[in-house]
Structure formats: structure tokens, C-alpha cells
Design a protein around this motif. Structure first.
Motif, PDB file in Angstrom:
ATOM      1  N   GLU A  14       0.831  -1.214   0.000  1.00  0.00           N
ATOM      2  CA  GLU A  14       0.000   0.000   0.000  1.00  0.00           C
ATOM      3  C   GLU A  14       0.867   1.266   0.000  1.00  0.00           C
ATOM      4  O   GLU A  14       0.631   2.202  -0.769  1.00  0.00           O
ATOM      5  N   ALA A  15       1.908   1.268   0.848  1.00  0.00           N
ATOM      6  CA  ALA A  15       2.791   2.441   0.913  1.00  0.00           C
ATOM      7  C   ALA A  15       3.497   2.645  -0.423  1.00  0.00           C
ATOM      8  O   ALA A  15       3.670   3.781  -0.875  1.00  0.00           O
ATOM      9  N   MET A  16       3.876   1.563  -1.045  1.00  0.00           N
ATOM     10  CA  MET A  16       4.560   1.684  -2.341  1.00  0.00           C
ATOM     11  C   MET A  16       3.622   2.222  -3.414  1.00  0.00           C
ATOM     12  O   MET A  16       4.016   3.038  -4.239  1.00  0.00           O
ATOM     13  N   ARG A  17       2.382   1.722  -3.388  1.00  0.00           N
ATOM     14  CA  ARG A  17       1.394   2.217  -4.357  1.00  0.00           C
ATOM     15  C   ARG A  17       1.203   3.717  -4.172  1.00  0.00           C
ATOM     16  O   ARG A  17       1.197   4.491  -5.130  1.00  0.00           O
TER      17      ARG A  17
ATOM     18  N   LYS B 202      12.417   2.795 -15.413  1.00  0.00           N
ATOM     19  CA  LYS B 202      12.586   2.043 -16.666  1.00  0.00           C
ATOM     20  C   LYS B 202      11.242   1.597 -17.223  1.00  0.00           C
ATOM     21  O   LYS B 202      11.019   1.610 -18.427  1.00  0.00           O
ATOM     22  N   ILE B 203      10.366   1.184 -16.317  1.00  0.00           N
ATOM     23  CA  ILE B 203       9.037   0.737 -16.762  1.00  0.00           C
ATOM     24  C   ILE B 203       8.290   1.896 -17.412  1.00  0.00           C
ATOM     25  O   ILE B 203       7.718   1.758 -18.492  1.00  0.00           O
ATOM     26  N   LEU B 204       8.343   3.061 -16.758  1.00  0.00           N
ATOM     27  CA  LEU B 204       7.628   4.221 -17.309  1.00  0.00           C
ATOM     28  C   LEU B 204       8.216   4.625 -18.665  1.00  0.00           C
ATOM     29  O   LEU B 204       7.475   4.988 -19.579  1.00  0.00           O
ATOM     30  N   HIS B 205       9.523   4.520 -18.801  1.00  0.00           N
ATOM     31  CA  HIS B 205      10.141   4.902 -20.081  1.00  0.00           C
ATOM     32  C   HIS B 205       9.571   4.086 -21.223  1.00  0.00           C
ATOM     33  O   HIS B 205       9.485   4.552 -22.346  1.00  0.00           O
ATOM     34  N   GLU B 206       9.189   2.850 -20.883  1.00  0.00           N
ATOM     35  CA  GLU B 206       8.708   1.965 -21.949  1.00  0.00           C
ATOM     36  C   GLU B 206       7.191   1.913 -22.031  1.00  0.00           C
ATOM     37  O   GLU B 206       6.642   1.129 -22.799  1.00  0.00           O
ATOM     38  N   THR B 207       6.523   2.708 -21.203  1.00  0.00           N
ATOM     39  CA  THR B 207       5.062   2.608 -21.174  1.00  0.00           C
ATOM     40  C   THR B 207       4.417   3.506 -22.232  1.00  0.00           C
ATOM     41  O   THR B 207       4.555   4.724 -22.175  1.00  0.00           O
ATOM     42  N   PRO B 208       3.725   2.902 -23.207  1.00  0.00           N
ATOM     43  CA  PRO B 208       3.066   3.733 -24.211  1.00  0.00           C
ATOM     44  C   PRO B 208       1.874   4.479 -23.620  1.00  0.00           C
ATOM     45  O   PRO B 208       1.248   4.014 -22.654  1.00  0.00           O
TER      46      PRO B 208
ATOM     47  N   GLU C 175       5.008   1.423  -9.554  1.00  0.00           N
ATOM     48  CA  GLU C 175       4.150   0.646 -10.458  1.00  0.00           C
ATOM     49  C   GLU C 175       4.149  -0.825 -10.020  1.00  0.00           C
ATOM     50  O   GLU C 175       5.200  -1.348  -9.613  1.00  0.00           O
ATOM     51  N   PRO C 176       2.991  -1.504 -10.143  1.00  0.00           N
ATOM     52  CA  PRO C 176       2.961  -2.915  -9.735  1.00  0.00           C
ATOM     53  C   PRO C 176       3.996  -3.761 -10.475  1.00  0.00           C
ATOM     54  O   PRO C 176       4.616  -4.644  -9.890  1.00  0.00           O
ATOM     55  N   ALA C 177       4.216  -3.448 -11.756  1.00  0.00           N
ATOM     56  CA  ALA C 177       5.171  -4.261 -12.524  1.00  0.00           C
ATOM     57  C   ALA C 177       6.601  -4.097 -12.022  1.00  0.00           C
ATOM     58  O   ALA C 177       7.433  -4.983 -12.196  1.00  0.00           O
TER      59      ALA C 177
END
Ligand code: GLU
Length: 442
Positions: free
Chosen positions: A251-254, A312-318, A259-261
């Protein structure tokens, strides 16, 4: 054989990186094998378990993408535990004890003073019927212990290999407290049998428990599931996580914008021989799951590694994948494409949206240069405008490199770092850009 596994949290706290790892590995194994993943809520402790924690756990699992095929609550299954209790009593394997906590404590102290292991001495087994009646007449209530075989119990652990627990060095475990409450040990075995659980994947803090539970499975006429005990997580400093679990809750991380991934990509690989990579597709992670890749050494959880992975995940998120979330924070597709490779949290995009669209106080570091830039900036800005402006400025003033670019960036964004100026410049627009270059709040 259809694989059936379960994740069995107690709803007495929040899900955190430590316990969600067991959830993830159970899920990955079930999905890889085309099996079933059960969520079992271990709520026999009616005083400490809450519906709010249970809902929180379910919410976290859904957010992480760990769907389950079935869910049960132990608190709805007391009849099944009573039946197992009766069966064990009948077999002479569950016996009543009357010692108080203080009496047990005293016994342990004496044992320690004599350098003996603090194992329960089974004094209650020697009680006569009359003595028991006498103790109950005193108002004492029985707690119930399982009679261990006091011999080595072996199993082929899927992570640890051949493992032995000698139940001679373990106290007969209390299965039922004096107030009648079942502790976790017996209900867990009954449920695993009833639900046909084939594999128990859990932390190595349960290894001794497994020795005990294998004996209980046998006493209940079942051969028991296969076991896999994974190592526990440590912090980046090599210390245990237990004191920091609040900050490490899902929860704190969210709430912190993780990101969950990022969580699943990291936890799936921590403690394995494989490098950590971005893998938002849980099914693809499942395909790579293999007990043979899980090491026995404790793995270290590093929040900075999680953050880097998040970026890194966000960089690749369309844009399409986050369209809804971005519209809530007022970020357009153009802006997303401009900033996504420069942020670590999705909410950082909103900060850039307000830098582009809202008023900021420019930072003027080289007034002559930025005044000159204001004069040279064209009325219409397009993709080429930044290169054209900086080229013209260079020729006019002789400034280059950092001395040229940093004062411009500071004046136009108020920040030292950020997305490419060639993209931001036209988004800021000619009028606002000129004002900022002149040092005006705009
Ligand atoms: N409720 C137990 C725990 O959270 C479950 C352990 C198990 O997987 O059997 O430790």
C-alpha cells in the motif's frame, strides 16, 4: 497431477515486500504449470484478524495482477478442525496440558541453567485422570499439544534440497490454546488436505514447522504436499526487514507511485541467478519460473533498485496503457512522450505538465545570454526551433556547451535537469518562453 498452491496470509497486518514474494512465487508456479492458485485467509485468530486487513490484502493482490482461482477463510472452517482434533485425540496424538505460561517459563529457565534444550518435558502426559480433574477443579483450562515422534523427518525440498528436522529437538507444539482457539499449525494441514494442495511454497522461517506439519499430515492419514522454502529478504544493509515493514507495505509503495510491474519484476528475480529486468507481463515471468533458479542465500531488497526499475518501466510505457491515469493528472499524449524517459514516478509527469502550462519563477543565471535568447526566439515554435535558437545564440554570443544550455534550461523550466529542451520548448510556447527568458514569472 494438477498443481494446486496457496498463499496464506494472516489478516493481522498489511502485505509487504517480504510476504508478497511468497504470493508471487506461488502464483508464477501455478500459472506456469496450468494449475490453481488459492488465496487462504489465515484468520483463526479472531481477535487480531480484521476485515480491513483482509480487504487490503485482496486489493493489493488485484493491483499486482495476482488473480486467484479460489479463496477460503479459515474462520469458516472450524468444524473441519474440530473433526481433525477429535481424530488426533483418539489416536493418542493430541494431549491436554495445564501449565501456565509462567510455569512453562520457569521450566525453560531451569533447562537453560542446566544447558539442556528448552524442549517441553511432556509432564502433562504423565497426569492421571484424577490429577486432571483436580487441575480443572482449580479452574485451569487445558491447552492441547501434538505428540511428536521425536525422530528425524526428511523431505526433498524443491529449493533447499534434502532437508531434515529432528522433532526430538522441538517441543510438542500447542495446536489449541486454553481459550479453545486453534493456532495456525493444524488448520493449515487440514486445509491443505481438504483442498488438495500439491505444493507449499513459503519462507524458510517455516522449516521447523514443516517437520511438525509433516507428522500431522501423516497422523491425519495423508502424505502431505511437496515443500519449497525460499530464503528471506534482507534490507540493502543486510539487516532483517521486520522493523521497516510499514514503509515496505504494498500500500505504501502504491501511494508512493511505484508501479505494480516494478514490484513483480524485481521480486520475481531477487534471490535468483537471473538478472533483474523489466517484465510487465506476468505470464511471461511465469514461463521463466523455475525452482532450480532460486538460491538459498538471503536476497537483499533495495528501494533504490525498485525506483530505478520503476523509471525504466515508465520509459517503456506507451500512452495508451496509462491514458486514464494521465488524464486524471492533466498530462497530454505529447507531454507524456516528451517526459516519460525522464521520470521515476508517473506523478512526475504532472509536475512537468505544470512547468509547461503553469506559471513558474525562472532562474536567471546569465542575464545577457537569456535576454539575447528572448530577442532571437521566433513567434512560432516547432520541432526545429530549439536547434535554430541555440545555433543562433552560439554564433551571436560565442557561448557553447553547458554555459549555453544550462542558463536556458534554468530560465525556461526553473530546473537543472529534465526532458529534452527541443521537445519542451515548443510545448512551453513562444510567448511564455520569451517572458521566462526575460526573467518574468510566466
Ligand atoms: N499464515 C501463515 C504465515 O503467514 C502461512 C504459512 C504457510 O504458507 O503455511 O506465515
Amino acid at each position: 497431477m494438477t498443481v494446486k498452491v496457496r498463499f496464506a496470509p494472516s489478516p493481522t497486518g498489511k502485505l509487504h515486500v517480504g510476504n508478497v514474494r511468497a504470493a508471487l512465487w506461488n502464483w508464477l508456479f501455478a500459472r506456469k504449470m496450468g494449475g490453481k492458485f488459492i488465496l487462504r485467509i489465515d484468520d483463526t485468530d479472531l481477535e487480531r484478524s480484521t476485515k480491513a486487513y483482509e480487504d487490503g490484502i485482496k486489493n493489493d493482490l488485484a493491483w499486482l495482477g495476482l488473480d486467484y482461482d479460489e479463496t477460503i477463510n479459515q474462520s469458516a472452517r472450524f468444524e473441519r478442525y474440530d473433526a481433525a482434533r477429535d481424530r488426533l485425540i483418539k489416536a493418542g496424538l493430541l494431549y491436554p496440558c495445564y501449565e501456565t505460561a509462567e510455569e512453562l517459563d520457569r521450566k525453560r529457565k531451569l533447562q537453560r541453567a542446566r544447558s539442556l534444550p528448552p524442549v517441553y518435558d511432556r509432564a502433562a502426559l504423565a497426569l492421571t485422570d484424577d490429577e486432571r480433574t483436580g487441575l480443572e477443579a482449580e479452574g485451569r483450562k487445558a491447552h492441547w499439544r501434538f505428540k511428536l515422534s521425536q525422530s528425524p523427518v526428511n523431505w526433498a525440498d524443491l529449493i533447499r534440497g534434502e532437508t531434515t528436522v529432528d522433532t526430538k529437538s522441538v517441543s510438542d507444539p500447542v495446536l489449541i490454546r486454553e481459550d479453545g482457539m486453534y493456532l495456525y499449525t493444524l488448520p493449515s494441514c487440514v486445509d491443505d488436505i481438504d483442498l488438495g494442495v500439491t505444493h507449499v511454497i513459503r519462507g524458510e522461517d517455516h522449516v521447523t514447522n514443516t517437520g511438525v506439519q509433516i507428522e500431522i499430515f501423516r497422523a491425519l492419514g495423508d502424505k502431505g504436499p511437496q515443500f519449497a522454502h525460499h530464503s528471506l529478504l534482507l534490507g540493502a544493509d543486510g539487516q532483517g526487514l521486520s522493523k521497516r515493514l510499514g514503509a515496505l507495505s504494498i500500500e505504501a509503495m502504491r501511494e508512493d507511485g511505484i508501479e505494480p510491474a516494478a514490484i513483480t519484476s524485481l521480486l520475481a528475480k531477487l534471490g535468483t541467478a537471473d538478472p533483474v529486468t523489466v517484465e510487465p507481463d506476468l505470464r511471461a515471468l511465469a514461463q521463466g519460473f523455475d525452482f532450480a533458479r532460486l538460491g538459498r542465500a538471503p536476497a537483499r531488497f533495495d528501494a533504490t533498485e525498485l525506483e530505478a526499475l520503476n523509471g525504466k518501466i515508465l520509459h517503456e510505457t506507451p500512452f495508451e496503457d496509462v491514458r486514464g491515469r494521465l488524464s486524471e493528472i492533466g498530462v497530454s499524449q505529447t507531454l507524456w512522450n516528451a517526459v516519460r524517459s525522464n521520470i521515476t514516478r508517473l506523478s512526475d509527469a504532472a509536475r512537468w505538465a505544470s512547468i509547461v502550462d503553469g506559471a513558474i519563477d525562472p532562474v536567471i543565471e546569465d542575464k545577457a545570454l537569456t535576454d539575447q535568447a528572448a530577442l532571437l526566439a521566433p513567434d512560432e515554435l516547432g520541432p526545429e526551433s530549439w536547434d535554430a535558437l541555440t545555433q543562433a545564440l552560439k554564433e551571436k554570443t560565442g557561448a557553447k556547451g553547458k554555459k549555453l544550455f544550462m542558463p536556458l534550461r534554468l530560465a525556461l523550466t526553473g530546473e537543472k535537469h529534465g526532458p529534452e529542451m527541443a521537445v519542451l520548448f515548443p510545448l512551453i510556447g513562444a510567448k511564455r518562453a520569451r517572458a521566462r527568458l526575460r526573467g518574468e514569472r510566466a
